[in-house]
Motif scaffolding. Structure first.
Motif, PDB file in Angstrom:
ATOM      1  N   LEU A 164       0.795  -1.220   0.000  1.00  0.00           N
ATOM      2  CA  LEU A 164       0.000   0.000   0.000  1.00  0.00           C
ATOM      3  C   LEU A 164       0.836   1.283   0.000  1.00  0.00           C
ATOM      4  N   PRO A 165       1.666   1.495  -1.021  1.00  0.00           N
ATOM      5  CA  PRO A 165       2.532   2.674  -0.996  1.00  0.00           C
ATOM      6  C   PRO A 165       1.837   3.985  -1.341  1.00  0.00           C
ATOM      7  N   THR A 166       0.718   3.945  -2.082  1.00  0.00           N
ATOM      8  CA  THR A 166       0.099   5.183  -2.560  1.00  0.00           C
ATOM      9  C   THR A 166      -1.181   5.503  -1.812  1.00  0.00           C
ATOM     10  N   ARG A 167      -1.527   6.793  -1.811  1.00  0.00           N
ATOM     11  CA  ARG A 167      -2.768   7.217  -1.166  1.00  0.00           C
ATOM     12  C   ARG A 167      -3.968   6.631  -1.896  1.00  0.00           C
ATOM     13  N   ARG A 168      -3.885   6.533  -3.211  1.00  0.00           N
ATOM     14  CA  ARG A 168      -4.994   5.986  -3.985  1.00  0.00           C
ATOM     15  C   ARG A 168      -5.267   4.533  -3.600  1.00  0.00           C
TER      16      ARG A 168
END
Length: 525
Positions: free
Chosen positions: A363-367
């Protein structure tokens, strides 16, 4: 005229008779007197004795050559590592090496041999020469002094012909050296690749006849010593990892003094402090404290591969949380049934009501996090959400004590380097296999690069009730009893690339001369 001939014949006969005892005594003396090359301070190797008499017929010398025992070399079965798809480690033996407590280990390329004409890389299996005229005599003399000779070489490449050429070349090199030896060649990026000590451990534990190695007498020679003109520092790191005394080729073969002008590059495992606390937790002021009767908590774990997310989830699982590990390419909408079942388990099922749900994913991105949170809220009654984010900074709200701000580029780089180090450590030691880690081989470098490229630091504005920074801390109990000393070895260089190209200085040789006490304390830590 006729009387002169008998006189000359008589003089020649008398001269020959006088010279015969001297010739006989000098020939006998050459068999008994040792030469300087056979002198030894340790136990001498036994070998076949050979004598050559001056003037012996060619047929007799040919027969002596036929009677001389010939050493034979062969490739033994490949040593398979923990990576199921890895190419493993090549194992070559020449002659019959005898176990010894004294080991003389050598890097091969750039230390013992080099490509012809000063090229950087060989063009074929015949494109090689010894690095100097002193190499073979010195290796043979070392063998006669009771040492077992060991060649250790990295040969991983994406070009299949290079490994094939190496397999063809090594028997010729060994034959030219002419004494029994053993060689290991790593053909992949795995736990055998230097500076990881896998090839050394394989030899010491399985192929030295059970002999206990005398580390005070043993040594390792390599050209990748971290000097300004060296292409890498891999050999010096390998010696540190194995506990062997390190020598450069100039020291061993030419008798030069040690050069203190060297640098170890890249991420420094000894400098990572496992005792420092993480930054404090952040909470939404409008959120009430989660009580025992409140809605379950959903915890998202955010961090690159191999930083300890699975171990963290296992700890919370013992406290009554359920763990849901997401596939990398899973669509959040497809997870809604699983999320609903985990968060709304009916009492009639007989299972205890879980305290919450742990979602173990990168889960690296805010999206990516927003889509997952939306799926969580759509699948259950109101829940509390917590994000646990891995960081390298410590203490203070922004990591000021370490000079690193949480979520900064430097912090991201540190966490990724930690993950790469951990990935090699797990593969080398088998730590984490019980939790499903380390058994699938070395985590691909592209996964770390992709994570660092798109990482966005989590914030409370994304809808989390609390934000919990977390620092990795080594635990022997979670690593199968492997001690911290194994973790602090130089391991990340097993990945493709060279640490020198990062431009990041980990340790300088000059520091050992200026402040040896400080360096020693850092190494002990």
């Amino acid at each position: 005229m006729q009387s002169a001939a008998p006189t000359r014949v008589a003089r020649a006969a008398r001269a020959a008779a006088a010279a015969a005892p001297l010739a006989a005594s000098s020939t006998a003396g050459s068999l008994d007197l040792p030469t300087s090359s056979t002198a030894s301070s340790g136990p001498a190797r036994s070998g076949p004795a050979h004598s050559h008499t001056a003037g012996a017929p060619n047929k007799k010398r040919a027969r002596q050559r036929q009677d001389k025992p010939r050493l034979e070399g062969k490739w033994l079965p490949v040593l398979q590592g923990r990576s199921p798809r890895g190419r493993g480690c090549g194992h070559f033996v020449y002659g019959t090496p005898t176990p010894s407590t004294k080991i003389a280990a050598f890097d091969l390329d750039g230390t013992v041999i080099r490509p012809l004409g000063g090229k950087a890389f060989p063009k074929s299996s015949f494109d090689w020469e010894f690095c100097g005229p002193e190499v073979v005599p010195k290796l043979r003399a070392t063998y006669r002094q009771g040492y077992s000779l060991l060649l250790i070489s990295n040969q991983a490449s994406s070009v299949p012909s290079l490994a094939s050429d190496f397999r063809k070349k090594l028997p010729f090199v060994a034959r030219k050296i002419g004494v029994p030896l053993r060689a290991f060649a790593c053909f992949d990026f795995d736990e055998f690749r230097k500076p990881a000590p896998g090839m050394w451990h394989a030899f010491a534990e399985r192929f030295n006849g059970g002999a206990s190695i005398d580390y005070s007498a043993s040594f390792y020679v390599g050209d990748a010593a971290g000097r300004p003109a060296d292409h890498a520092d891999t050999d010096r790191k390998f010696a540190l990892n194995t506990g062997l005394r390190f020598l450069t080729p100039e020291q061993f073969f030419l008798g030069h003094e040690a050069d203190p002008d060297w640098t170890l590059w890249g991420w420094h495992p000894h400098a990572y402090d496992h005792t420092l606390p993480p930054p404090p937790q952040l909470a939404d002021p409008a959120a009430a404290t989660l009580g025992a009767d409140d809605a379950p908590e959903v915890v998202l774990l955010v961090g690159p591969p191999a930083v300890g997310k699975t171990a963290y989830a296992a700890q919370l699982e013992q406290e009554g949380y359920l763990v849901l590990r997401l596939p990398r390419d899973a669509a959040p909408a497809a997870l809604e049934p699983a999320l609903h079942a985990a968060l709304t388990r009916p009492p009639s099922s007989g299972a205890p009501t879980p305290r919450g749900l742990i979602i173990d994913a990168s889960l690296p991105t805010r999206r990516a996090r927003a889509r997952l949170l939306a799926a969580v809220r759509a699948s259950a009654a109101p829940v509390r959400t917590r994000c646990v984010v891995w960081t390298a900074c410590a203490g203070g709200g922004d990591g000021a004590e370490q000079g690193v701000r949480m979520g900064s580029d430097e912090d991201t780089r540190e966490v990724v380097e930690l993950g790469r180090h951990n990935a090699v450590f797990r593969l080398a030691t088998g730590a984490g296999e019980g939790q499903g880690e380390g058994a699938a081989g070395l985590t691909p470098l592209r996964e770390f690069e992709a994570w660092a490229r798109c990482y966005e630091v989590p914030t409370l504005a994304e809808g989390f009730t609390t934000l919990t920074p977390h620092r990795f801390s080594f635990s022997p109990s979670q690593s199968g009893g492997v001690p911290l000393s194994r973790w602090t070895q130089w391991l990340a260089d097993a990945y493709p690339g060279k640490a020198k190209k990062t431009g990041r200085v980990a340790l300088r040789g000059a520091d050992l001369l200026v402040r040896p006490g400080a360096v020693a304390r850092a190494e002990e830590r």
